[in-house]
Design a protein around this motif. Structure first.
Motif, short mmCIF file in Angstrom:
data_model
loop_
_atom_site.label_atom_id
_atom_site.label_comp_id
_atom_site.label_asym_id
_atom_site.label_seq_id
_atom_site.Cartn_x
_atom_site.Cartn_y
_atom_site.Cartn_z
N GLN A 67 0.84 -1.19 0.00
CA GLN A 67 0.00 0.00 0.00
C GLN A 67 0.87 1.25 0.00
N GLY A 68 0.53 2.20 -0.86
CA GLY A 68 1.24 3.46 -0.91
C GLY A 68 0.47 4.54 -0.18
N LYS A 69 1.19 5.38 0.56
CA LYS A 69 0.58 6.53 1.25
C LYS A 69 1.34 7.79 0.87
N GLY A 70 0.76 8.93 1.15
CA GLY A 70 1.39 10.19 0.74
C GLY A 70 1.30 10.31 -0.77
N VAL A 71 2.44 10.58 -1.43
CA VAL A 71 2.42 10.67 -2.89
C VAL A 71 2.82 9.35 -3.55
N ALA A 72 3.03 8.30 -2.77
CA ALA A 72 3.33 6.98 -3.35
C ALA A 72 2.04 6.41 -3.94
N PRO A 73 2.07 5.94 -5.19
CA PRO A 73 0.82 5.44 -5.80
C PRO A 73 0.18 4.33 -4.94
N PRO A 74 -1.08 4.52 -4.55
CA PRO A 74 -1.69 3.64 -3.54
C PRO A 74 -1.63 2.13 -3.82
N PRO A 75 -2.00 1.67 -5.04
CA PRO A 75 -2.04 0.22 -5.16
C PRO A 75 -0.69 -0.38 -5.55
N PHE A 76 0.25 0.44 -6.02
CA PHE A 76 1.50 -0.11 -6.56
C PHE A 76 2.61 0.91 -6.32
N PRO A 77 3.03 1.05 -5.04
CA PRO A 77 3.97 2.13 -4.71
C PRO A 77 5.40 1.89 -5.17
N VAL A 78 5.74 0.63 -5.42
CA VAL A 78 7.12 0.29 -5.75
C VAL A 78 7.13 -0.70 -6.90
N TRP A 79 7.98 -0.43 -7.88
CA TRP A 79 8.07 -1.32 -9.04
C TRP A 79 9.40 -2.05 -8.97
N ASN A 80 9.40 -3.23 -8.35
CA ASN A 80 10.61 -4.05 -8.36
C ASN A 80 10.24 -5.47 -8.76
N CYS A 81 11.19 -6.36 -8.69
CA CYS A 81 10.98 -7.66 -9.34
C CYS A 81 10.97 -8.82 -8.36
N ILE A 440 4.03 17.72 -21.63
CA ILE A 440 3.24 17.19 -20.50
C ILE A 440 4.19 16.79 -19.38
N GLU A 441 3.88 17.23 -18.18
CA GLU A 441 4.67 16.88 -17.00
C GLU A 441 4.05 15.66 -16.33
N MET A 442 4.89 14.72 -15.96
CA MET A 442 4.41 13.52 -15.26
C MET A 442 4.92 13.56 -13.83
N LEU A 443 4.10 14.09 -12.95
CA LEU A 443 4.51 14.29 -11.56
C LEU A 443 3.68 13.40 -10.64
N ASP A 444 4.35 12.72 -9.75
CA ASP A 444 3.68 11.82 -8.79
C ASP A 444 2.85 10.76 -9.50
N VAL A 445 3.37 10.24 -10.57
CA VAL A 445 2.64 9.18 -11.27
C VAL A 445 3.39 7.85 -11.24
N PHE A 446 4.71 7.89 -11.07
CA PHE A 446 5.47 6.64 -11.18
C PHE A 446 5.60 5.94 -9.84
N PRO A 447 5.51 4.61 -9.86
CA PRO A 447 5.93 3.87 -8.68
C PRO A 447 7.44 4.03 -8.50
N ALA A 448 7.92 3.90 -7.28
CA ALA A 448 9.36 4.04 -7.03
C ALA A 448 10.12 2.86 -7.63
N THR A 449 11.27 3.17 -8.21
CA THR A 449 12.15 2.08 -8.65
C THR A 449 13.50 2.14 -7.93
N HIS A 450 13.85 3.29 -7.38
CA HIS A 450 15.09 3.44 -6.62
C HIS A 450 14.74 3.48 -5.14
#
Lengths: 518, 162
Positions: A67-81, A440-450
């Motif tokens: 679960q993501g909170k704050g500006v982390a995308p709620p259903p998919f806050p982190v994109w790792n493998c 177009i600016e993409m702000l607070d849309v990506f899940p974290a990868t780092h």
């Protein structure tokens, strides 16, 4: 293949087989130390890697609930493998070293409100030899006399715009992607699916480098579909083994001489917090209370320009393009720390998903029809550690393993908002300088990868989780071997530093084992 | 007047959406899909990502994919049922006669509901993963079988300033 028994107390257990875990496993086993590597995912063969984003997403991504909170995308806050090779399957292979001022952030930036800025307990002098080994092993372009990749269309737009703005330090970057065959790996064919695993193996991944090299040592066992759920310890300050679930959810315990956790921050944190007990009521190795705190993921946003001519940004390596002029610390910009600009590409589906998330309707469909005219870049900047940015465990909700669901909380520091504004403006100017019709600016849309910071290194056991070797202050034979160690983030993509730290840790752990100190 | 029109539209969209699941009886989940229901759903999908030059079969295929998912999952069916909660009737014909602007307005009314989000997500994947859409957008997909883009125009841009 070498196999070790569950009750073999001689083995070092490494949890995770990505950049940290794969590198460490290879180094230790080639030093003659027995290693069992527990990998939660399956092991793919090179022929299982296909140039189909949707199919690979299902094959390699960590999809268990978070679960993501704050500006982390709620259903998919982190994109790792979740796959053998870990997130070295998904990474885009940018290999920048950290800089001196970034390793001494507190000294350079000062005492900044609402941050937990510190200096690293490791100096650049200490890291440099390991950076050099890592660059050679990975075959990083622009180092060791290795030619840089040729620029693709998206890069050529990026470069032309950058030059209009007066940027000087612009090239296709230092990438762990072969520009010509090297170390048994072929060269980049500009397939354009870097983040879905490299189907020709030109991009470095532990899946087809460190893991097979470790296996050849005769001292290594990769145990796939093995999900570590709890660490056990004795009352003498030593971990004794790991409980893990196999693919049928059957629980086993692997004995261990030492344990190294490299679960890409979220899982590393969850494992420590979930191993709480009477002696460690706030989680294992957490007498400092810092486990899960100071979570960093870089200041990150995207810029897409709708250009006057076709770009076909899908053709070629994703991140073969970097501008470093904005990386130095420069007070005049109104924020501390620096940022990189890097090229990125998207498939139509990813573009539709991230360009304006949640959008639909005629105007959006018309915008997406300009896909072949789009150029894209990312800004990647230093974000300060903040105590409130954290990974915690959900009090009641469990995932399919029966483990508490991780909650990833991330907010921007004021400094990061200023940096974002600055970086987004620069990205916009790059494309507008070439006559972009729309930006177009993409702000607070990506899940974290780092992912970084949740088990930080430090000299003070009250304020950090690990010492400068990545050894936990609380338990002598427990190590952290991933980005969790970073006291601050710097602005460089973190993988190269994770690898350098793992190589350095391998030397230390080997000497401690050989001298029977562990 | 504006409110009245909005209320009218809301009622109609709820009726229209109800028609998508073929009528839901109280306390039960029913998933029979009639040809007309699919036609309505296909039209809703088109309103989400309308590409007039795209082969209409793409929307039909995505409609089939979504129908299939709902038919296989009680959770999805129940989500759909919740979206329809408290409503009865059937307004397929009214929906099909509405001008696009009204359809958009009706969909905006429910765009934050789980049902809508499910359909939006599925439609996005379905439409933008489709080879016909790729062709329309100028995305050439896999080049592995052709030796990569290295010899297929990865750096062929010709409009940049000298």
């Amino acid at each position: 293949m070498t196999k070790f028994s569950l009750n073999d107390p001689s083995v070092v257990v490494v949890i995770g087989s990505g950049a940290g875990g794969g590198t460490l496993s290879n180094a230790l086993s080639n030093n003659g130390i027995n290693v069992v590597c527990l990998e939660a995912g399956k092991r793919l063969a090179l022929e299982d890697i296909v140039t189909n984003e949707a199919e690979m997403f299902g094959k390699i991504t960590w999809l268990d609930e978070r679960q993501g909170k704050g500006v982390a995308p709620p259903p998919f806050p982190v994109w790792n493998c979740k796959t053998a090779g870990g997130t070295t399957m998904h990474w885009t292979a940018t290999c920048e070293r950290l800089l001196e001022h970034e390793l001494n952030a507190r000294s350079h930036y000062g005492d900044i409100k609402d941050t937990t800025l510190v200096d690293w307990p490791v100096t650049l002098d200490e890291l440099e030899p390991f950076y050099a080994i890592a660059e050679d092993r990975l075959g990083v372009t622009g180092t060791n006399g290795i030619t840089r990749l040729p620029g693709n269309n998206n890069y050529l737009v990026f470069e032309a715009g950058a030059k209009k703005l007066g940027y000087k330090d612009v090239n296709t970057g230092n990438l762990a992607i072969n520009s010509s065959p090297r170390n048994g790996r072929g060269s980049c064919q500009q397939l354009g699916f870097c983040a879905s695993g490299c189907a020709v193996g030109a991009k470095w991944s532990t899946l087809y480098t460190d893991i097979p090299e470790a296996e050849q040592s005769g001292h290594f066992e990769l145990r796939t579909e093995s999900m570590a759920v709890r660490l056990n310890h004795d009352n003498k300050g030593r971990v004794t083994g790991v409980d893990y679930l196999d693919k049928n959810r059957v629980r086993h315990t692997q004995s261990a001489r030492a344990i190294c956790i490299a679960g890409n921050v979220v899982e590393t944190t969850r494992l420590l917090l979930n191993s709480q007990c009477k002696q460690f009521p706030n989680g294992l190795a957490n007498h400092s209370g810092q486990v899960g705190k100071n979570y960093m993921r870089h200041v990150m946003a995207g810029v897409v320009g709708v250009m006057p001519g076709k770009v076909h940004l899908h053709r070629g390596a994703h991140q073969a393009g970097i501008i470093k002029d904005e990386r130095p610390h420069n007070d005049k910009r109104g924020f501390f720390g620096g940022l990189l600009l890097e090229t990125v590409n998207f498939t139509p589906e990813s573009m539709a998903r991230f360009l304006k998330p949640g959008s639909w309707g005629q105007a959006y469909a018309e915008l997406l029809e300009k896909y072949d005219h789009m150029a894209a870049l990312l800004i990647v900047g230093e974000d300060p550690p903040m105590s409130a940015n954290s990974i915690t465990l959900h009090p009641t909700r469990k995932d399919h393993y029966g483990l508490p669901v991780p909650i990833v909380h991330y907010e921007h520091h004021d400094n990061s908002r200023k940096m974002l504004r600055y970086g987004l403006d620069k990205g916009r100017q790059i494309y507008e300088a070439l006559g972009a019709k729309q930006v177009i600016e993409m702000l607070d849309v990506f899940p974290a990868t780092h992912n970084m910071g949740t088990a930080r290194m430090g000299n003070d056991p009250r304020a950090s989780v690990c010492n400068h070797w990545g050894q936990t202050h609380d338990l002598d034979n427990l190590f952290i071997s991933d980005g969790s160690l970073f006291p601050t983030s710097g602005s460089a993509n973190p993988t190269l530093t994770i690898i350098a730290l793992a190589l350095r840790q391998a030397n230390y752990l080997t000497s401690r084992i050989q001298s029977n100190a562990i | 007047m504006a409110m009245k029109r909005r209320e009218f539209l809301r009622l109609n969209i709820n009726l229209a959406l109800l028609s998508l699941c073929g009528g839901v009886g109280a306390g039960e989940i029913a998933i029979p899909w009639s040809g007309n229901d699919k036609k309505t759903l296909a039209d809703v999908l088109y309103q989400l990502f309308p590409h007039p030059r795209l082969n209409k079969d793409v929307y039909k295929q995505v409609t089939e994919q979504i129908s299939h998912k709902i038919a296989q999952s009680n959770e999805l069916a129940s989500m759909m049922k919740n979206a329809m909660d408290g409503l009865t009737g059937n307004s397929r014909e009214k929906w099909s006669m509405l001008p696009p602007r009204d359809k958009t307005e009706l969909l905006e009314e429910i765009q934050h509901t789980p049902f809508f989000q499910f359909v939006l997500n599925e439609t996005l994947s379905g439409v933008y993963r489709h080879p016909d859409t790729w062709k329309l957008l100028g995305f050439e997909g896999s080049s592995l079988e052709f030796g990569g883009y290295i010899n297929r125009g990865f750096n062929d841009i010709d409009w940049l300033p000298e």
